[in-house]
Design a protein around this motif. Structure first.
Motif: not given
Length: 305
Positions: A69-83
């Motif tokens: 989630d964005l609130h925990s530091g993951f940005n789905v718009l710029s970071q590939p989920i698969r990684l």
């Protein structure tokens, strides 16, 4: 009921044994349990996990689960989920499902979490076009994270604001590959804040439903998918360069060259670039604007850690 449509009911009595009951916009865990029973995934990822309801249900059912989630530091718009999946998954989930904000219905960054607005928060989009472009990119990122034959999708409701009705779940489908669409489940909506209010004028009734959109990844890279969605968008004339380029580079590595970006866009949208004499300049300009990209040296791009 027409083929491809099913009705899913929330449990009438909401027992919040999963996730955090105080998190606004929570989806009932019973909906996830129904989905998992229907789709039988062994590996599940939720890139907009919110309070964690989906992951709690999955793990209770013995399903390997990852919540981002964005609130925990993951940005789905710029970071590939698969990684960001466990190494033994080899970058492939069986199911990647999200429950995004419904545009500005509930504000998250700076309200539900954090002290300030985040520019990539879907609940902070300045208009609907921006919302659709960003959500489409997130969903294509979800597609990239599942195996061939895997399922990606989202739970989305409609929105009424200032007398206008915005069919979010219907509109977003124009940005996605029709050939991969497999089902639209209609979910009855209960215990909403608007349901407790009295309105002086409610001519067309309350919104009491949401949609579960399910897509099955087929063989082929994102280029082929984008070619199909671009054709759809050419018909409706709503697709933007940012959405095309952002999704096209998902298939590239952690670092890539401008030339590789050109090729990705050429593969994704050949008809579109034929209409633009200066499309390469547009690609360079858009790369500068996309979140999560740095330009460490001339002609080279890198994804932010």
């Amino acid at each position: 009921m027409p083929p491809g449509l099913a009705l899913v009911h929330d449990a009438q009595v909401q027992a919040y044994i999963w996730g955090n009951a105080k998190w606004r916009g929570n989806c009932s865990g019973y909906i996830y349990r129904h989905l998992f029973q229907l789709l039988t995934p062994q590996r599940f990822c939720d890139p907009m996990v919110g309070s964690g309801t989906s992951v709690d249900v999955a793990r209770e059912m013995g399903i390997e689960a990852v919540g981002l989630d964005l609130h925990s530091g993951f940005n789905v718009l710029s970071q590939p989920i698969r990684l960001h999946l466990p190494a033994h998954w080899n970058g492939q989930a069986d199911l990647c499902f999200s429950h995004p904000p419904y545009h500005t219905m509930v504000t998250y960054s700076g309200a539900q979490w954090g002290n300030e607005a985040h520019p990539d928060d879907l609940s902070r989009c300045s208009n609907l076009d921006e919302f659709y472009e960003k959500l489409a990119l997130a969903l294509l990122n979800q597609r990239d994270s599942v195996k061939v034959g895997g399922i990606y999708g989202t739970l989305l409701g409609d929105l009424r604001q200032k007398g206008a009705y915005h069919a979010l779940a219907s509109d977003i489908q124009a940005y996605l590959p029709r050939s991969e669409r497999r089902a639209i489940l209609i979910k009855a909506q209960h215990n909403t804040q608007s349901g407790t209010r009295t309105y002086s004028k409610l001519r067309f009734g309350r919104i009491e439903h949401e949609y579960i959109l399910l897509y099955e990844r087929q063989p082929g890279q994102v280029y082929a998918v984008l070619a199909e969605t671009v054709q759809t968008q050419q018909e409706t004339r709503t697709r933007s360069w940012k959405a095309i380029i952002g999704a096209a580079i998902l298939g590239l590595g952690e670092t890539f060259t401008t030339a590789q970006a050109y090729q990705a866009v050429m593969n994704a949208a050949p008809e579109r670039i034929q209409q633009s004499e200066h499309w390469q300049a547009k690609v360079r300009q858009t790369l500068q604007q996309l979140p999560g990209l740095t330009n460490p040296e001339r002609g080279v791009w890198a994804r932010a850690a």
